[in-house]
Motif scaffolding. Structure first.
Motif, short mmCIF file in Angstrom:
data_model
loop_
_atom_site.label_atom_id
_atom_site.label_comp_id
_atom_site.label_asym_id
_atom_site.label_seq_id
_atom_site.Cartn_x
_atom_site.Cartn_y
_atom_site.Cartn_z
N LYS A 166 -9.28 18.88 -37.26
CA LYS A 166 -9.84 20.16 -37.66
C LYS A 166 -10.92 20.60 -36.68
N ASP A 167 -11.28 21.85 -36.76
CA ASP A 167 -12.33 22.45 -35.92
C ASP A 167 -12.04 22.29 -34.43
N ASN A 168 -10.78 22.44 -34.04
CA ASN A 168 -10.36 22.38 -32.62
C ASN A 168 -10.71 21.06 -31.95
N ARG A 169 -10.68 19.99 -32.70
CA ARG A 169 -10.97 18.67 -32.13
C ARG A 169 -9.68 17.95 -31.82
N VAL A 170 -9.66 17.23 -30.72
CA VAL A 170 -8.49 16.46 -30.33
C VAL A 170 -8.97 15.07 -29.89
N PHE A 171 -8.29 14.05 -30.41
CA PHE A 171 -8.60 12.66 -30.09
C PHE A 171 -7.39 12.05 -29.42
N TYR A 172 -7.62 11.02 -28.62
CA TYR A 172 -6.51 10.34 -27.97
C TYR A 172 -6.79 8.85 -27.89
N HIS A 173 -5.71 8.07 -27.80
CA HIS A 173 -5.84 6.62 -27.67
C HIS A 173 -4.58 6.04 -27.07
#
Length: 170
Positions: free
Chosen positions: A76-83
């Motif tokens: 949400k809120d234009n957040r992007v995570f990566y792993h």
């Protein structure tokens, strides 16, 4: 065709005189205007992106190594995570966050591709959460297209990823 009936009086006698108005030129003009606007209007093509779907038939099931893939979690809120971790190794320390500005996601893909032990099987996995918006999903797919990587998949976020994601977003 239209008719107009008028009364004229001459010397005490009333005389009816009919006036006929021909509507054909107005109808012709309307059709000409309609055709003009139809031909001068710009018809835009829909903007679509080609999703390279696999062919029908038997598929080989290749297990992708954790280091041979990169997973993007759209939040949400234009957040992007990566792993690049599995269920046992993923924690709040190695679930990294980035944003959509510039070519950051393309650079992350390129770096992960360079470090991949088997580059021909390198895969990008996109996992949007329920709070993610469509624009962010399209942005990630655009960045995948920019990086010229053809192997990618879209799937649901796993419970073990959701747990770590929730820790970081609270």
């Amino acid at each position: 065709m239209a008719e107009v009936i008028t009364k004229e009086t001459q010397g005490g006698k009333s005389k009816r005189k009919t006036i006929k108005v021909d509507m054909t030129p107005m109808v012709d003009l309307n059709f000409l205007l309609l055709m003009f606007f139809m031909f001068t209007a710009s018809f835009s093509k829909p903007n679509v992106m080609d999703l390279g779907l696999p062919a029908k038939g038997p598929h080989s099931t290749t297990v992708v190594n954790d280091k041979n893939q990169v997973t993007f979690i759209l939040g949400k809120d234009n957040r992007v995570f990566y792993h690049q971790s599995n269920a046992n190794e993923l924690n709040a320390g190695n679930l990294k966050e980035t944003d959509f500005s510039g070519v950051k996601i393309s650079n992350i893909i390129s770096e992960a591709y360079k470090k991949a032990p088997n580059p021909e099987n390198f895969t990008i996995i996109v996992k949007p959460t329920d709070e993610a918006n469509y624009k962010n999903f399209v942005d990630v797919i655009d960045n995948i297209a920019i990086s010229k990587k053809e192997r990618y998949g879209i799937t649901d976020i796993k419970p073990w990823e959701k747990k770590v994601y929730n820790e970081l977003t609270k």
